[in-house]
Write a protein that holds these residues in place. Sequence first.
Motif, short mmCIF file in Angstrom:
data_model
loop_
_atom_site.label_atom_id
_atom_site.label_comp_id
_atom_site.label_asym_id
_atom_site.label_seq_id
_atom_site.Cartn_x
_atom_site.Cartn_y
_atom_site.Cartn_z
N MET C 280 0.85 -1.20 0.00
CA MET C 280 0.00 0.00 0.00
C MET C 280 0.88 1.24 0.00
O MET C 280 0.58 2.22 -0.67
N LEU C 283 2.25 1.66 -3.51
CA LEU C 283 1.22 2.03 -4.47
C LEU C 283 0.77 3.48 -4.27
O LEU C 283 0.63 4.22 -5.25
N ASP C 284 0.58 3.86 -3.02
CA ASP C 284 0.15 5.24 -2.78
C ASP C 284 1.19 6.23 -3.29
O ASP C 284 0.85 7.24 -3.89
N LEU C 287 1.17 6.16 -7.24
CA LEU C 287 -0.04 6.71 -7.87
C LEU C 287 -0.17 8.21 -7.64
O LEU C 287 -0.88 8.89 -8.38
N PHE C 295 -1.19 5.34 -16.29
CA PHE C 295 -0.49 4.26 -15.60
C PHE C 295 0.77 4.79 -14.93
O PHE C 295 1.41 5.71 -15.44
N LEU C 302 7.09 -4.52 -7.20
CA LEU C 302 5.76 -5.09 -7.39
C LEU C 302 5.75 -5.88 -8.69
O LEU C 302 4.88 -5.67 -9.56
N ARG C 305 5.21 -4.34 -12.28
CA ARG C 305 3.93 -3.95 -12.86
C ARG C 305 3.80 -2.43 -12.95
O ARG C 305 4.44 -1.68 -12.22
N SER C 306 2.94 -1.99 -13.83
CA SER C 306 2.61 -0.59 -14.01
C SER C 306 1.13 -0.48 -13.66
O SER C 306 0.31 -1.13 -14.28
N PHE C 307 0.79 0.32 -12.65
CA PHE C 307 -0.58 0.34 -12.13
C PHE C 307 -1.40 1.47 -12.75
O PHE C 307 -0.88 2.53 -13.10
N TYR C 308 -2.70 1.24 -12.82
CA TYR C 308 -3.64 2.17 -13.44
C TYR C 308 -4.37 2.96 -12.36
O TYR C 308 -4.72 2.43 -11.31
N LYS C 309 -4.58 4.25 -12.64
CA LYS C 309 -5.34 5.11 -11.72
C LYS C 309 -6.70 5.37 -12.34
O LYS C 309 -6.80 6.04 -13.37
N PRO C 310 -7.76 4.83 -11.74
CA PRO C 310 -9.09 4.97 -12.34
C PRO C 310 -9.53 6.43 -12.47
O PRO C 310 -9.01 7.31 -11.78
N ASN C 311 -10.53 6.63 -13.35
CA ASN C 311 -11.05 7.98 -13.58
C ASN C 311 -12.11 8.39 -12.58
O ASN C 311 -12.56 9.54 -12.61
N PHE C 312 -12.55 7.46 -11.75
CA PHE C 312 -13.64 7.85 -10.83
C PHE C 312 -13.24 7.53 -9.39
O PHE C 312 -12.29 6.83 -9.14
#
Lengths: 312, 312, 312, 312, 312, 312
Positions: C280, C283-284, C287, C295, C302, C305-312
């Motif tokens: 966490m 990731l925090d 992001l 991304f 991790l 990996r390349s993490f996605y930040k949602p739009n909502f």
Amino acid sequence: MNTGLAHYRVGDQIETFLLIKSVTKGLTQTGKPYLTIVLQDKTGDIEAKLWDCTKEDEERYSTSAIVKVAGEVMSYRGRNQLKLIRIRLATSQDAVKVQDFLETAPLEQEKMMEIITQYVFEMRNPNIQRITRYLLRKHQEAFLHYPAATKNHHEYVAGLAYHVVSMLKLAKSIVELYPSLNADLLYAGVILHDLGKVTELSGSVAPSYTTEGVLLGHISIMMSEISEAATELGIDGEEVLLLKHLILSHHGKAEWGSPKPPLIKEAEILHYIDNIDAKMNMLDRALKHVKPGEFTERIFALDNRSFYKPNF
Amino acid sequence: MNTGLAHYRVGDQIETFLLIKSVTKGLTQTGKPYLTIVLQDKTGDIEAKLWDCTKEDEERYSTSAIVKVAGEVMSYRGRNQLKLIRIRLATSQDAVKVQDFLETAPLEQEKMMEIITQYVFEMRNPNIQRITRYLLRKHQEAFLHYPAATKNHHEYVAGLAYHVVSMLKLAKSIVELYPSLNADLLYAGVILHDLGKVTELSGSVAPSYTTEGVLLGHISIMMSEISEAATELGIDGEEVLLLKHLILSHHGKAEWGSPKPPLIKEAEILHYIDNIDAKMNMLDRALKHVKPGEFTERIFALDNRSFYKPNF
Amino acid sequence: MNTGLAHYRVGDQIETFLLIKSVTKGLTQTGKPYLTIVLQDKTGDIEAKLWDCTKEDEERYSTSAIVKVAGEVMSYRGRNQLKLIRIRLATSQDAVKVQDFLETAPLEQEKMMEIITQYVFEMRNPNIQRITRYLLRKHQEAFLHYPAATKNHHEYVAGLAYHVVSMLKLAKSIVELYPSLNADLLYAGVILHDLGKVTELSGSVAPSYTTEGVLLGHISIMMSEISEAATELGIDGEEVLLLKHLILSHHGKAEWGSPKPPLIKEAEILHYIDNIDAKMNMLDRALKHVKPGEFTERIFALDNRSFYKPNF
Amino acid sequence: MNTGLAHYRVGDQIETFLLIKSVTKGLTQTGKPYLTIVLQDKTGDIEAKLWDCTKEDEERYSTSAIVKVAGEVMSYRGRNQLKLIRIRLATSQDAVKVQDFLETAPLEQEKMMEIITQYVFEMRNPNIQRITRYLLRKHQEAFLHYPAATKNHHEYVAGLAYHVVSMLKLAKSIVELYPSLNADLLYAGVILHDLGKVTELSGSVAPSYTTEGVLLGHISIMMSEISEAATELGIDGEEVLLLKHLILSHHGKAEWGSPKPPLIKEAEILHYIDNIDAKMNMLDRALKHVKPGEFTERIFALDNRSFYKPNF
Amino acid sequence: MNTGLAHYRVGDQIETFLLIKSVTKGLTQTGKPYLTIVLQDKTGDIEAKLWDCTKEDEERYSTSAIVKVAGEVMSYRGRNQLKLIRIRLATSQDAVKVQDFLETAPLEQEKMMEIITQYVFEMRNPNIQRITRYLLRKHQEAFLHYPAATKNHHEYVAGLAYHVVSMLKLAKSIVELYPSLNADLLYAGVILHDLGKVTELSGSVAPSYTTEGVLLGHISIMMSEISEAATELGIDGEEVLLLKHLILSHHGKAEWGSPKPPLIKEAEILHYIDNIDAKMNMLDRALKHVKPGEFTERIFALDNRSFYKPNF
Amino acid sequence: MNTGLAHYRVGDQIETFLLIKSVTKGLTQTGKPYLTIVLQDKTGDIEAKLWDCTKEDEERYSTSAIVKVAGEVMSYRGRNQLKLIRIRLATSQDAVKVQDFLETAPLEQEKMMEIITQYVFEMRNPNIQRITRYLLRKHQEAFLHYPAATKNHHEYVAGLAYHVVSMLKLAKSIVELYPSLNADLLYAGVILHDLGKVTELSGSVAPSYTTEGVLLGHISIMMSEISEAATELGIDGEEVLLLKHLILSHHGKAEWGSPKPPLIKEAEILHYIDNIDAKMNMLDRALKHVKPGEFTERIFALDNRSFYKPNF
């Protein structure tokens, strides 16, 4: 002795003969040609740049030429670089020859051949003895000059023979401690295990892999060699089979290049002896450049480990 | 000598003393109780069935009891089985004792201790010498009786000490061939590397793993032991750190149980010596049961390989 | 707050105090010396080049010095670079201190100590409580200043204590959901699991690995620490064994550095809690630099990996 | 046709000739000897018990004998078992021979040889053609009788030749679709790739591995064979090298037994063709025993998968 | 034909139209802006530097613009680089269009659609035929323009359709050799297996992964597509299940992205056909740039192997 | 409560109702038929043999029948076995029903549904809320009865719903500790993650895998379900994509069955929550049968570890 490229430090002014190991041509951002020359002596190598080089320079300074250079040792991106002040080709008056610049095994070739011959001489199984002697003689010239590998360990002139001599001594100790081992088989395995390298590699200096080396590998090359020797000598016993198996399995596992794992006791021990001698060679060379209390660079062939040199 | 369980063949009639290695109670399909008794002597073991056993039989024939049996060797599912004709407990008049039935190291314990003590005596680094001597003395009794493992290699009385003695001899040969090795460190590593097994295992006969052994393991157990020895002796130098590292890394890789890989030369060699001696022990034992031209059973601890015994 | 290096954009003109994180000397292609200086504040870092540097510059601008710089943010190979216009050392009149430029845990150290102390206070098993308290006090100073790692997660001042505080809260939630867990054991495991890092790492700022850290690792270091605490406090129960096991197994698998896998329930959960909090945190942080619908950069720890930040 | 062991069901009464595949002697719990006889015909095999057997029975009913049996098919632990009512040795009057009970390739051997010969005949590279023809002739007898493997695929009389014929047809299709492939090389690779099996295996019926097979393997055996052929025929071009490479690499990866991975296009395709034909053979055989809508047993050589037979 | 970027050599003077593939802005060490422009034609691409660029240059020379350039081919770090002498945007008079510079499948799109339609037409199972036709029509436009992948194989305009056409031919050959295969299932699997790529990738030219592509992947995307087609067409038989399974399993193993391994015969073969066609495409392209007797560059998607081109 | 099969010990006389879990017919060595009947109640199961069974017995005692048995608990090969004295079918007068013998979740189904509904009710994102509610209602009946798996964890009636309830509570704790998580996404992921199991498995009692389950798996089944729900509800936002991704990635890695690894924060956490709850369930069940100071049996789904139960 503390002269030579391995011992110079940043700021040193040097004037000496060196061998050109490799040359590549480049262009500066503004489009001007220059040469990147790697120079070597027995102790190591160093990079130098020849700016604004001419067509003549390109022809003159080619691989395996000996040059006399003057310059200053600088640091560039963490590595030493030689800032050239003067450079010229060596002439016949300079009385220098290529061998002077090549690292060579610490034992003389005649001495090594003598030791190995003694081991062959003492073999009691005539089949093993004759095949070993036959193949050793067939490739003797190359065997005494080739390195044991292109990098990692014993990567110098006569490295292959030196590796074999060290392994024979180690094998002898182990045979004395574990008398159930068949000494003849083990010694023959040691002498022949890497002999295919004289076909796999292109030569004794700056060797690369031959096409045969890439497509077959030194292990499979030896399958044919032992067959041919046995046919030639009219030998057809289990010894031929076991010698082949020793060669085939000396890398220990399929994923390390051995189509069969060791399945006789001597093959298992051959694999260990090969490893110990190769690793001691790598470790001694890596630790030579390091002060007590420090760590070596990461050594790729040792699982990328960085080794510590104790203070006592 | 060719008497003993390892040498009997199907059809042999035997009458002899044997030690009960284990007993389990079973029920036949029709619900009648019987005992499955595993009997052993110095050379091996054999299973026997005691049909229609009574409550008294159950109490009488328990693990570690010595019995006199008469019977015939049969074959059941490919393994020998003893068909019991008579069985009774040994009495004091029989003058037999448990040790008579246990396999033991081929060297006497006093002799082994003498050899090891000599290696300690010749150490030149006083810190290494004192820690080694301290821990050896602290656990001397168990060290001289424990096996080196519960199975696979040196799994007999005094196997641990015998494994150490063999490794010391091998270490000595290697130190002579590669003089850059620190002999004191290497010998101390050999002597201490498996000493944690006296805590990890439950005893010298039919050992199982202790709770401490399962939850910590002999490697981590030795971290505390070396710390405690150093504190007790007032030693606080790099030697303590390196001895711990030798123990920690002697399995070679994380996946083989070493939290750190070998990072000093002596640790790398210790790992090899341990392997060679364990494997030679396994191979010699497996090949002893096999005729020339045949293969051993698969040996799990040797990657499940089946080894060949040459005809010459 | 939106000032600081993490928030500047290409084209910004800046004039501010910064801390020198590292300095390396280089040579241009034409042989002129220059310095590559990495400057940092609490939010991030940036590289700057000091061309045509003098001997005095080299001495003046060394690691941990505070400088006042003026310059413009440029882009070089996809990363920001500060084009220096002016640079000078900070003086005592500037009233700036090193701590002003170091990232620190979002909770004050006293507050964190208070929280942790409360968990220790509430332990009901006196043996676990006393060992935990003993070791916490012994290393309290370092524990409150060290990062939890040199990179990846909680790699800032007091990151270790902050990691422990977050894990304790998570542990408490889990104990409430699964009441069969032994809270004392789990909390003690959380508090002690990485305490060996105060020996493994060199300090709280820009830490590197100590020799002891490289050769033993923080897990094995704690074996000796817990032994020593138990001896000192005269405690000798199963609690000592289980605390050692918790530490030993908290990396989960041999290949991740744990000589034993978790073999008690609390050890299994400790491993999960450690992972969740570390991830966490990573990731925090990753992001934070990314806009919705985009991304992150690949995160090595991790699994790249390349993490996605949602739009909502 | 629906007669034969593969088609009998529990409860069937049978009276027929069968071949003894193997015999093992056992003892009942009460110490009486019995024989476990595995009987086979072209379609499958079944186990039978001969209770209370005599010395004469033991000698009479040995591997490869033909017997006439009468009995009833029962189920024992989920597998069919033949409850013997009568058993006797076949006599010369019975006019049955061993071949009648062995599964054989679905094409006649002469037909297969004709097809293969045509492929060799059409080769345009004389070196490749001559080596292929030489080795095919040398081992023709065994080549036409051996199975392609001891289990998994084409494990029946003449299975090796049938596997080669199928692969040649597949190779031809692929050469037509990808005309950059060298057809001669690919066809020669197909014909020779498993020819070493005639040395690796002990015979065409119930084959086991020879000592040479275990210690060298069919891949390495062919290294010597191709060398010998080339010497014999006086051929010394790149074709020899590439044929060797094709054999060497046809298992695809080191961990699957190939000391070199495919490094020419034809080697890569050879590996695929070999796989497709072997897998189609295994799948067709496994699915034959299964009804639509059901799954096969797990197939070890297909990563232990259980395959589904569609309903349409 | 031997014109085009793939054929120019160091020293060539060129003057031609090219398409801008990508542009990145950089700064020289002294802070001056420049553009790195990658230019392409149907045969390949080359990098060029535009030094001292203006704001107008940055706007003018953007991705997908066509330019006329004059320059000389140089070598920089072992790769060709174009030294620009002149550059301008193409105008409408120049009569060049983007398609002229894109590599395209060797078959016309109408022709490929015709071939595929024929395979669909000949299907005998109406459920399979209707679903295949429905999905093909729904995505026809994109299907005929998309590449089969962003790199490695068939990475050009209409590469996806061309890959399908080649696979269909190969499938047909295999169905003829192994008649137990269900041709309808196999052909449908070939046609649909990568159709999800039209959602996974962003377009037919210079495609990148869409967010949906990254988070779901083309395999899972097709799960919903086939469901939707079946619902729309009112089809509800085992065919739907098996078509889904074919898509799901066509990467062969979990670690290669298939949540299920092939569990029907046609799925196993689909996986092989996909591999063979992709690899032949990669190999042909790599070997085209290599002379007989030489090795290709290492090919990452082929396990990083370097392939040999024979001399005959 | 201490009655039930889990609590009986060898020697106990029992007379009780039990459910037949499975029946298999066997033959004794002498060819007489018997039945092996596995009997179960809520606490466990036990094997019994019915010797000399008749045709009527075979028909009478079939899976899912309830029987009244009297017998004695014996030990056979280390496991309990019931020696039958009497057995008869239960009648309507006995007033026993199948549910009385099935293990069921410790919470009532209505209560669980209420808890889950509350989580759905509190969701603030209407798209996520509507899809979750739609799918939950669609499969509500099965969702409330199915186990979470066929073995390993929550393998009892209503185990799936109970697993979801536990995970929701854990998710809530984690959301409170790490407020950057999107609670709606995480809760929806928890509720839907295993919902495909109602299609993958055959029923709530003694479930096996359906053909669809084997060929597609519960993860891919949910791709179509979510698509269908979104179409039905006319929802077309990023929420649909992310819900699919959560399901797709919840096994964490390709080799564990997830075609995509977690690429959003909530997916990473969902994977951890799933693991923690499953493992706590397995551990609690395994440790229940073990006394303090002892180890559990090896647990396959926990890497074959054997866990220790502390003494305090």
